[in-house]
Design a protein around this motif. Structure first.
Motif, PDB file in Angstrom:
ATOM      1  N   VAL A  60      -6.964  -9.319  -1.713  1.00 39.27           N
ATOM      2  CA  VAL A  60      -7.686  -8.656  -2.712  1.00 39.27           C
ATOM      3  C   VAL A  60      -7.913  -7.187  -1.962  1.00 39.27           C
ATOM      4  N   THR A  61      -7.045  -5.849  -1.996  1.00 41.27           N
ATOM      5  CA  THR A  61      -7.030  -4.565  -1.539  1.00 41.27           C
ATOM      6  C   THR A  61      -7.442  -3.365  -2.432  1.00 41.27           C
ATOM      7  N   ARG A  62      -7.660  -1.943  -1.865  1.00 37.38           N
ATOM      8  CA  ARG A  62      -8.010  -1.515  -2.393  1.00 37.38           C
ATOM      9  C   ARG A  62      -7.017  -0.085  -2.946  1.00 37.38           C
ATOM     10  N   SER A  63      -6.842   0.125  -3.773  1.00 42.00           N
ATOM     11  CA  SER A  63      -4.997   0.717  -4.327  1.00 42.00           C
ATOM     12  C   SER A  63      -5.194   2.014  -3.927  1.00 42.00           C
ATOM     13  N   VAL A  70      -7.163  -4.097  -6.088  1.00 40.69           N
ATOM     14  CA  VAL A  70      -5.613  -5.185  -6.840  1.00 40.69           C
ATOM     15  C   VAL A  70      -5.332  -5.811  -5.714  1.00 40.69           C
ATOM     16  N   ASN A  71      -4.321  -6.673  -6.726  1.00 43.44           N
ATOM     17  CA  ASN A  71      -4.235  -7.713  -5.537  1.00 43.44           C
ATOM     18  C   ASN A  71      -2.752  -6.926  -4.626  1.00 43.44           C
ATOM     19  N   ARG A  72      -2.511  -8.102  -3.446  1.00 50.99           N
ATOM     20  CA  ARG A  72      -1.931  -7.321  -2.784  1.00 50.99           C
ATOM     21  C   ARG A  72       0.014  -7.179  -3.034  1.00 50.99           C
ATOM     22  N   PHE A  73      -0.185  -8.350  -3.501  1.00 51.68           N
ATOM     23  CA  PHE A  73       1.514  -8.310  -4.424  1.00 51.68           C
ATOM     24  C   PHE A  73       2.036  -6.881  -5.194  1.00 51.68           C
ATOM     25  N   THR A  74       1.101  -6.098  -5.515  1.00 51.40           N
ATOM     26  CA  THR A  74       0.846  -4.968  -5.546  1.00 51.40           C
ATOM     27  C   THR A  74       0.769  -3.889  -5.110  1.00 51.40           C
ATOM     28  N   LEU A  75       0.655  -3.607  -4.011  1.00 46.95           N
ATOM     29  CA  LEU A  75      -0.101  -2.678  -3.023  1.00 46.95           C
ATOM     30  C   LEU A  75       1.776  -2.515  -1.796  1.00 46.95           C
ATOM     31  N   PRO A  76       2.283  -1.841  -1.965  1.00 46.03           N
ATOM     32  CA  PRO A  76       3.244  -1.653  -0.987  1.00 46.03           C
ATOM     33  C   PRO A  76       2.300  -1.191   0.037  1.00 46.03           C
ATOM     34  N   TYR A 128      12.031  10.774  -9.187  1.00 46.73           N
ATOM     35  CA  TYR A 128      12.624   9.036  -9.381  1.00 46.73           C
ATOM     36  C   TYR A 128      11.185   9.043  -8.929  1.00 46.73           C
ATOM     37  N   HIS A 129      10.654   9.530  -7.867  1.00 52.72           N
ATOM     38  CA  HIS A 129      10.174   8.593  -7.407  1.00 52.72           C
ATOM     39  C   HIS A 129       8.154   9.166  -8.075  1.00 52.72           C
ATOM     40  N   GLN A 130       8.468  10.239  -9.495  1.00 53.16           N
ATOM     41  CA  GLN A 130       7.313  10.080 -10.275  1.00 53.16           C
ATOM     42  C   GLN A 130       7.439   8.653 -11.329  1.00 53.16           C
ATOM     43  N   HIS A 131       8.425   8.819 -11.296  1.00 49.32           N
ATOM     44  CA  HIS A 131       8.945   7.855 -12.471  1.00 49.32           C
ATOM     45  C   HIS A 131       8.938   6.089 -11.435  1.00 49.32           C
ATOM     46  N   PHE A 132       8.796   6.556 -10.655  1.00 49.17           N
ATOM     47  CA  PHE A 132       8.148   5.179  -9.497  1.00 49.17           C
ATOM     48  C   PHE A 132       6.321   4.629  -9.764  1.00 49.17           C
ATOM     49  N   ILE A 133       6.371   6.140  -9.160  1.00 50.16           N
ATOM     50  CA  ILE A 133       4.352   6.340  -8.847  1.00 50.16           C
ATOM     51  C   ILE A 133       4.163   5.294 -10.696  1.00 50.16           C
ATOM     52  N   GLU A 134       4.634   6.326 -11.444  1.00 50.79           N
ATOM     53  CA  GLU A 134       3.842   5.804 -12.992  1.00 50.79           C
ATOM     54  C   GLU A 134       3.769   4.419 -13.081  1.00 50.79           C
ATOM     55  N   PHE A 135       5.061   3.469 -13.018  1.00 52.90           N
ATOM     56  CA  PHE A 135       5.811   2.033 -13.191  1.00 52.90           C
ATOM     57  C   PHE A 135       4.287   1.216 -11.511  1.00 52.90           C
ATOM     58  N   LEU A 136       4.349   1.701 -10.752  1.00 53.49           N
ATOM     59  CA  LEU A 136       3.711   1.022  -9.965  1.00 53.49           C
ATOM     60  C   LEU A 136       1.901   1.159 -10.032  1.00 53.49           C
ATOM     61  N   LYS A 137       2.124   2.219 -10.901  1.00 50.19           N
ATOM     62  CA  LYS A 137       0.466   2.340 -11.372  1.00 50.19           C
ATOM     63  C   LYS A 137       0.227   1.400 -12.224  1.00 50.19           C
ATOM     64  N   TYR A 138       0.893   1.198 -12.894  1.00 49.85           N
ATOM     65  CA  TYR A 138       1.185   0.454 -14.574  1.00 49.85           C
ATOM     66  C   TYR A 138       0.838  -1.270 -14.124  1.00 49.85           C
ATOM     67  N   LEU A 144      -0.052  -7.240 -12.405  1.00 50.16           N
ATOM     68  CA  LEU A 144       1.700  -7.648 -12.277  1.00 50.16           C
ATOM     69  C   LEU A 144       2.708  -8.580 -12.036  1.00 50.16           C
ATOM     70  N   THR A 145       3.450  -9.410 -11.766  1.00 49.80           N
ATOM     71  CA  THR A 145       4.256 -10.002 -11.277  1.00 49.80           C
ATOM     72  C   THR A 145       5.537  -8.866 -11.358  1.00 49.80           C
ATOM     73  N   GLY A 146       6.944  -8.558  -9.795  1.00 46.85           N
ATOM     74  CA  GLY A 146       7.430  -8.191 -10.128  1.00 46.85           C
ATOM     75  C   GLY A 146       8.941  -9.535  -9.990  1.00 46.85           C
ATOM     76  N   ASN A 147      10.391  -9.470 -10.294  1.00 44.49           N
ATOM     77  CA  ASN A 147      11.026 -10.273  -9.835  1.00 44.49           C
ATOM     78  C   ASN A 147      12.468  -9.124  -9.195  1.00 44.49           C
ATOM     79  N   ALA A 148      12.820  -9.611  -7.972  1.00 46.06           N
ATOM     80  CA  ALA A 148      13.667  -8.718  -7.711  1.00 46.06           C
ATOM     81  C   ALA A 148      15.177  -9.018  -7.902  1.00 46.06           C
TER      82      ALA A 148
END
Ligand code: FAD
Length: 478
Positions: A60-63, A70-76, A128-138, A144-148
């Motif tokens: 667990v870390t802070r975003s 947040v869970n570290r698996f959602t933190l770039p 694109y970066h703004q799209h990505f940032i909104e997605f990352l916040k979500y 959530l878990t993402g698949n590559a």
């Protein structure tokens, strides 16, 4: 919102309605299918450990984005410490599940996108970066878990995307609309795609001018219309459906083929669309992060193999055999070299213009080459230590049979004070660790085939600096 418990994660998947097939049949209840559930449980472990004191600090870390835990698996990663923590966390998870936990790939996509969407915007004046940032916040807010979804099926390997007789061999845009795009294609070997909430698509290779339709990146819910998950066979998959002889009694891995049968992607979920010159960068960023992730979890898996080998030595009466102790040493140094290389890739990381941190690619790729060869050697050593029953142990159902069960128990006994059932369980675990094809073959091809690692090393290494060092020693003026 906020960190999910293991149960909340499983219930969140239950609410999804993906189109899934396995063994020729439609699967309507993914979560309660025993084969898929074993894979889902491996990902669920990433949620479970976030609630356990022993692992919480690492998990667990802070975003800095949403200013919440947040869970570290959602933190770039946004520091060297984050890069290091990825490796440590993956090793802990590898030890805990003894297979692939399947959540690193999504983080590796998020990490690559955190850098490349920014770079594209700087050059191409896109959003694109703004799209990505909104997605990352979500992703972060909902844990959530993402698949590559990276690996295209690729058809004839000697041909590029637009040269293929069938133009869908690489995922491509087939329609551009005001509100988004429609894509078609298929991604192969999709680790845990039904354990994921979101499918994150990246191009599979560098692209050239003319390949614009193929230079596409986006995220889409795993149960979107037109998305079809076809669960592939793995060597021991029937064991989970049978409910016996599983070896690893709780966790497993599965890798569907994922077909995009004209899937609509809303504009705000698009992270790249036509910028061919950035496709290569996207692939290198993702695959380098992913090769580093592998080294963390696979060193954890070798730890499980070492534990299995040592326990079998106790059960077989060979714990004092010096040649077996030497083999244990050979397993330990392989795990530690792999781990050390991935830690080094983290410590040698650097800050990118987007503010996120990228690893040292040469070290990350060196670790993956090491993994490809040395995991196989670690498996060989474990099997050598354990003995031949890794290959052909009678079933638990034979043990339960009144006629042959007692005979099996008599003849499979090892040392006197160890229940024969425990020895049988440990052989089964060794079999699973050695022969679960969905996991062991990822040692070689996961994150790209070995030649891809070598090519990256050649490209990323400062070869001129090495020549200069040699010439200086030899007294050659340059
Ligand atoms: C267990 C497992 C899990 C995986 N999980 C994921 C995942 O979650 N997401 C994802 O996107 N991918 C995943 N992958 C896919 C993985 O990245 C690919 O398997 C890998 O990139 C190799 O691609 P391929 O399987 O199509 O093999 P190929 O590309 O067909 O490679 C086979 C061999 O041919 C060589 N080759 C191929 N093309 C050429 C060429 N043009 N010239 C010269 N040599 C060539 C390769 O170097 C290799 O030796 C996974 C793979 C495995 C096995």
């Amino acid at each position: 919102m906020g960190l999910k418990t293991r149960q909340e994660y499983i219930e969140s998947l239950r609410r999804m309605k993906p189109t899934a097939y396995m063994f020729g049949e439609r699967i309507t209840n993914v979560v309660d299918n025993p084969r898929l559930r074993a894979g889902i449980e491996a990902t669920a472990a990433t949620y479970e450990i976030a609630q356990l004191d022993e692992f919480r600090n690492l998990t667990v870390t802070r975003s800095p984005l949403i200013h919440e835990e947040v869970n570290r698996f959602t933190l770039p990663p946004s520091s060297i410490e984050d890069l290091v923590a990825r490796v440590k966390l993956n090793r802990k998870l590898g030890q805990r599940v003894g297979t692939c936990h399947q959540r690193c790939t999504g983080l590796d996509c998020l990490s690559a996108l955190s850098i490349v969407t920014y770079d594209i915007d700087q050059k191409c004046d896109t959003k694109y970066h703004q799209h990505f940032i909104e997605f990352l916040k979500y992703m972060q807010k909902n844990d959530l878990t993402g698949n590559a979804a990276v690996t295209d099926v690729k058809g004839d390997r000697s041909l590029g995307p637009r040269e293929q007789p069938d133009k869908d061999m690489y995922l491509r845009v087939v329609e551009r609309r005001e509100d988004g795009i429609v894509v078609r294609g298929a991604k192969a070997h999709q680790t845990g795609s039904l354990s994921a909430h979101e499918i994150i698509v990246l191009p599979t290779r560098a692209m050239r001018k003319g390949d614009e339709d193929y230079a596409v990146s986006f995220a889409v819910p795993a149960d979107s219309p037109g998305l079809i998950h076809i669960v592939g066979r793995s060597s021991l998959d029937q064991r989970e459906l049978d409910g016996c002889d599983m070896g690893n009694i709780r966790y497993s891995k599965y890798c569907p083929t994922l077909i995009f049968n004209d899937v609509f992607i809303p504009r705000e979920r698009i992270f790249m669309c036509g910028e061919v010159e950035f496709a290569g960068e996207m692939v290198v960023r993702f695959s380098s992060y992913h090769r580093q992730s592998h080294g963390g979890c696979k060193s954890g898996k070798i730890d499980c193999m070492i534990g299995t080998a040592l326990t079998m030595m106790d059960y077989n009466g060979t714990s004092q055999a010096s040649h077996l102790k030497q083999k244990v040493i050979d397993m330990v140094h392989r795990a530690e070299t792999l781990y050390g290389c991935c830690l080094a890739a983290s410590y040698e990381g650097r800050k990118e213009p987007s503010g996120n941190y990228f690893i040292d690619t040469t070290l990350a790729n060196a670790s993956k080459i090491h993994e490809g060869k040395e995991m196989a050697e670690a498996i060989r050593l474990m099997v050598d230590i354990c003995g031949g029953f890794v290959s052909d142990l009678p079933s638990d159902r034979d043990l339960e049979n009144p006629e042959i069960g007692p005979l099996i128990k008599k003849y499979l006994k090892g040392v006197q004070d160890v229940p024969v059932e425990n020895r049988i369980k440990m052989f089964r675990l060794a079999e699973k660790l050695a022969m679960e094809s969905a996991d062991t073959i990822s040692d070689i091809h996961g994150g790209g085939s070995p030649e891809a690692h070598r090519v990256t090393i050649l490209r990323e290494t400062d070869l001129e600096a090495k020549k200069k060092a040699a010439k200086r020693l030899a007294g050659i003026e340059t």
